[in-house]
Design a protein around this motif. Structure first.
Motif, PDB file in Angstrom:
ATOM      1  N   UNK A 284       0.825  -1.214   0.000  1.00 24.49           N
ATOM      2  CA  UNK A 284       0.000   0.000   0.000  1.00 24.49           C
ATOM      3  C   UNK A 284       0.858   1.263   0.000  1.00 24.49           C
ATOM      4  N   UNK A 285       0.362   2.290  -0.660  1.00 17.83           N
ATOM      5  CA  UNK A 285       1.043   3.581  -0.752  1.00 17.83           C
ATOM      6  C   UNK A 285       0.143   4.643  -0.118  1.00 17.83           C
ATOM      7  N   UNK A 286       0.740   5.503   0.708  1.00 20.55           N
ATOM      8  CA  UNK A 286      -0.012   6.590   1.330  1.00 20.55           C
ATOM      9  C   UNK A 286       0.565   7.923   0.876  1.00 20.55           C
ATOM     10  N   UNK A 287      -0.297   8.811   0.424  1.00 14.35           N
ATOM     11  CA  UNK A 287       0.100  10.167   0.047  1.00 14.35           C
ATOM     12  C   UNK A 287      -0.605  11.126   1.001  1.00 14.35           C
ATOM     13  N   UNK A 288       0.178  11.901   1.760  1.00 17.23           N
ATOM     14  CA  UNK A 288      -0.398  12.806   2.752  1.00 17.23           C
ATOM     15  C   UNK A 288       0.023  14.246   2.458  1.00 17.23           C
ATOM     16  N   UNK A 289      -0.925  15.158   2.490  1.00 20.86           N
ATOM     17  CA  UNK A 289      -0.661  16.587   2.288  1.00 20.86           C
ATOM     18  C   UNK A 289      -0.763  17.310   3.620  1.00 20.86           C
ATOM     19  N   UNK A 290       0.156  18.252   3.837  1.00 18.43           N
ATOM     20  CA  UNK A 290       0.121  19.102   5.029  1.00 18.43           C
ATOM     21  C   UNK A 290       0.246  20.547   4.559  1.00 18.43           C
ATOM     22  N   UNK A 291      -0.878  21.272   4.530  1.00 18.95           N
ATOM     23  CA  UNK A 291      -0.921  22.646   4.035  1.00 18.95           C
ATOM     24  C   UNK A 291      -0.718  23.596   5.204  1.00 18.95           C
ATOM     25  N   UNK A 292       0.442  24.275   5.206  1.00 19.26           N
ATOM     26  CA  UNK A 292       0.768  25.174   6.309  1.00 19.26           C
ATOM     27  C   UNK A 292       0.734  26.636   5.880  1.00 19.26           C
ATOM     28  N   UNK A 293      -0.157  26.975   4.998  1.00 20.33           N
ATOM     29  CA  UNK A 293      -0.292  28.373   4.584  1.00 20.33           C
ATOM     30  C   UNK A 293       0.604  28.714   3.424  1.00 20.33           C
ATOM     31  N   UNK A 294       1.849  29.090   3.703  1.00 22.90           N
ATOM     32  CA  UNK A 294       2.772  29.418   2.624  1.00 22.90           C
ATOM     33  C   UNK A 294       3.717  28.261   2.319  1.00 22.90           C
ATOM     34  N   UNK A 295       3.466  27.105   2.914  1.00 21.64           N
ATOM     35  CA  UNK A 295       4.270  25.911   2.665  1.00 21.64           C
ATOM     36  C   UNK A 295       3.325  24.719   2.499  1.00 21.64           C
ATOM     37  N   UNK A 296       3.632  23.875   1.524  1.00 25.17           N
ATOM     38  CA  UNK A 296       2.867  22.646   1.322  1.00 25.17           C
ATOM     39  C   UNK A 296       3.837  21.468   1.384  1.00 25.17           C
ATOM     40  N   UNK A 297       3.568  20.556   2.325  1.00 23.62           N
ATOM     41  CA  UNK A 297       4.416  19.356   2.420  1.00 23.62           C
ATOM     42  C   UNK A 297       3.635  18.163   1.880  1.00 23.62           C
ATOM     43  N   UNK A 298       4.292  17.389   1.044  1.00 26.20           N
ATOM     44  CA  UNK A 298       3.717  16.166   0.480  1.00 26.20           C
ATOM     45  C   UNK A 298       4.593  15.002   0.917  1.00 26.20           C
ATOM     46  N   UNK A 299       3.987  14.039   1.593  1.00 25.78           N
ATOM     47  CA  UNK A 299       4.725  12.887   2.105  1.00 25.78           C
ATOM     48  C   UNK A 299       4.141  11.607   1.494  1.00 25.78           C
ATOM     49  N   UNK A 300       4.989  10.866   0.791  1.00 26.54           N
ATOM     50  CA  UNK A 300       4.580   9.598   0.178  1.00 26.54           C
ATOM     51  C   UNK A 300       5.316   8.479   0.896  1.00 26.54           C
ATOM     52  N   UNK A 301       4.579   7.519   1.445  1.00 27.80           N
ATOM     53  CA  UNK A 301       5.203   6.423   2.194  1.00 27.80           C
ATOM     54  C   UNK A 301       4.701   5.082   1.681  1.00 27.80           C
ATOM     55  N   UNK A 302       5.567   4.089   1.795  1.00 25.58           N
ATOM     56  CA  UNK A 302       5.178   2.716   1.460  1.00 25.58           C
ATOM     57  C   UNK A 302       6.103   1.748   2.195  1.00 25.58           C
ATOM     58  N   UNK A 303       5.549   0.619   2.592  1.00 24.98           N
ATOM     59  CA  UNK A 303       6.358  -0.423   3.202  1.00 24.98           C
ATOM     60  C   UNK A 303       7.328  -0.981   2.172  1.00 24.98           C
ATOM     61  N   UNK A 304       8.477  -1.439   2.644  1.00 22.10           N
ATOM     62  CA  UNK A 304       9.471  -2.039   1.752  1.00 22.10           C
ATOM     63  C   UNK A 304       9.447  -3.552   1.899  1.00 22.10           C
ATOM     64  N   UNK A 305       9.689  -4.270   0.807  1.00 22.13           N
ATOM     65  CA  UNK A 305       9.698  -5.733   0.897  1.00 22.13           C
ATOM     66  C   UNK A 305      10.876  -6.229   1.715  1.00 22.13           C
ATOM     67  N   UNK A 306      10.752  -7.409   2.252  1.00 20.34           N
ATOM     68  CA  UNK A 306      11.838  -8.000   3.050  1.00 20.34           C
ATOM     69  C   UNK A 306      13.098  -8.120   2.197  1.00 20.34           C
ATOM     70  N   UNK A 307      14.234  -7.740   2.796  1.00 22.36           N
ATOM     71  CA  UNK A 307      15.506  -7.853   2.088  1.00 22.36           C
ATOM     72  C   UNK A 307      15.811  -6.701   1.167  1.00 22.36           C
ATOM     73  N   UNK A 308      14.929  -5.677   1.146  1.00 21.39           N
ATOM     74  CA  UNK A 308      15.180  -4.537   0.275  1.00 21.39           C
ATOM     75  C   UNK A 308      16.368  -3.736   0.796  1.00 21.39           C
ATOM     76  N   UNK A 309      17.153  -3.220  -0.128  1.00 22.52           N
ATOM     77  CA  UNK A 309      18.264  -2.362   0.268  1.00 22.52           C
ATOM     78  C   UNK A 309      18.928  -1.772  -0.947  1.00 22.52           C
ATOM     79  N   UNK A 310      19.272  -0.497  -0.887  1.00 22.21           N
ATOM     80  CA  UNK A 310      19.986   0.142  -1.990  1.00 22.21           C
ATOM     81  C   UNK A 310      21.467  -0.217  -1.904  1.00 22.21           C
ATOM     82  N   UNK A 311      22.122  -0.185  -3.058  1.00 22.45           N
ATOM     83  CA  UNK A 311      23.543  -0.483  -3.120  1.00 22.45           C
ATOM     84  C   UNK A 311      24.324   0.813  -3.123  1.00 22.45           C
ATOM     85  N   UNK A 312      25.160   1.006  -2.128  1.00 23.74           N
ATOM     86  CA  UNK A 312      25.993   2.205  -2.052  1.00 23.74           C
ATOM     87  C   UNK A 312      25.153   3.461  -2.021  1.00 23.74           C
TER      88      UNK A 312
END
Length: 331
Positions: A129-157
């Protein structure tokens, strides 16, 4: 610049033809609704790729910010999410501002943030599942996208996807920031300032020296060239998807020649249907008057000389009235 314009003309023409053909295929009678929806989504994505290619060439010609050059694009966040869900993504959106409010922070940039966030999640954690959350703070807008990672996931370097690099450059040009974290959950957090507030709010220490500006322009140009090549990959992926869909349908509807040879006019329908595959081809030809016809593949191998040929078996009054082998060019 000449090379970029030739790339736009040649590739833009090819992409437009692909979109036209997908539009024609979308209107074909007899196509299942789920497949029609997939074709429609592909057509919209190709059309959007054409618009992005034009915007990229416009940036190279004018030297303007990508965010400014792409304002003419059709921006619809709900449609973007609907297309992603239609492709199988599970997405929850919370706190999404109104279109008018989004426009105040640069609708094209907000669209790009959501697009890259969802694309990145689907690519690295398919089915999560993917969650997209907006936080409107007047003159700033924050967008946060989160998702669980599969087991064993990892970036290289220091591996970072080109999509996130391009997004970071775009957001930076708009005066915003991009942060990512990945442990058990991947988080993309983007802060965008309201348009028109960047120059007043940005401290002098952050303003770029001439050399930094030149380096930033070189990075932007490289990223724009990379973005211009994205449609090439998109067309290839769509062509492969359509081919795989066709092959899958042919496999499900493949009728063995030996079985077809046993079917003759006058045979009882109930007996013949027990010999036929579960699937059928989507065809629209000119069957015999009054006939109720079904269509089956001769082969599912696209490299076979018989690829595209098909069997047409027609019934009337509970019996077979015709059984024909037809070529791909029939009708």
């Amino acid at each position: 610049m000449l090379l970029a314009e030739e790339l736009h003309d040649d590739l833009g023409h090819a992409l437009s033809l692909v979109a036209l053909n997908l539009g024609r295929l979308e209107l074909e009678p007899g196509i299942e609704e789920s497949r029609r929806d997939s074709i429609a989504a592909s057509r919209r994505q190709v059309a959007d790729a054409v618009a992005r290619l034009g915007a990229s060439v416009e940036v190279l010609r004018s030297g303007r910010s990508p965010a400014l050059a792409s304002r003419h694009r059709h921006i619809d966040l709900d449609e973007l999410m609907a297309d992603a869900r239609a492709a199988g993504a599970v997405i929850e959106v919370a706190g999404q501002p109104s279109p008018a409010r989004v426009a105040g922070f640069g609708a094209a940039t907000v669209f790009r943030v959501m697009q890259e966030g969802v694309t990145n999640a689907v690519k690295h954690a398919p089915g999560k599942p993917v969650t997209v959350r907006f936080d409107d703070a007047g003159d700033r807008l924050r967008i946060v996208v989160t998702n669980e990672l599969p087991a064993g996931y990892g970036r290289t370097g220091d591996e970072v996807g080109y999509g996130l690099l391009a997004l970071g450059e775009r957001v930076r040009l708009a005066g915003g920031t991009v942060e990512t974290t990945d442990s058990d959950v991947f988080t993309l957090s983007v802060m965008l300032p309201r348009e028109g507030t960047v120059a007043a709010d940005r401290p002098a220490s952050v303003r770029q020296a001439p050399n930094e500006v030149r380096r930033a322009r070189r990075r932007s140009t490289a990223l724009i060239w990379a973005a211009a090549l994205v449609p090439v990959v998109a067309v290839g992926c769509i062509a492969v998807a359509v081919q795989l869909l066709t092959m899958q349908q042919a496999r499900e509807a493949k009728l063995e020649p030996a079985v077809f040879a046993r079917i003759e006019p006058g045979d009882a329908r109930v007996e013949v249907e027990s010999l036929l595959p579960a699937g059928e081809l989507d065809r629209d030809d000119d069957p015999p008057a009054g006939g109720d016809c079904s269509y089956y593949a001769v082969t599912s191998n696209p490299l076979d000389d018989a690829s595209g040929d098909y069997y047409r078996i027609c019934f009337d009054g509970g019996v077979v009235v015709s059984a024909d082998l037809l070529s791909a060019g029939h009708g």
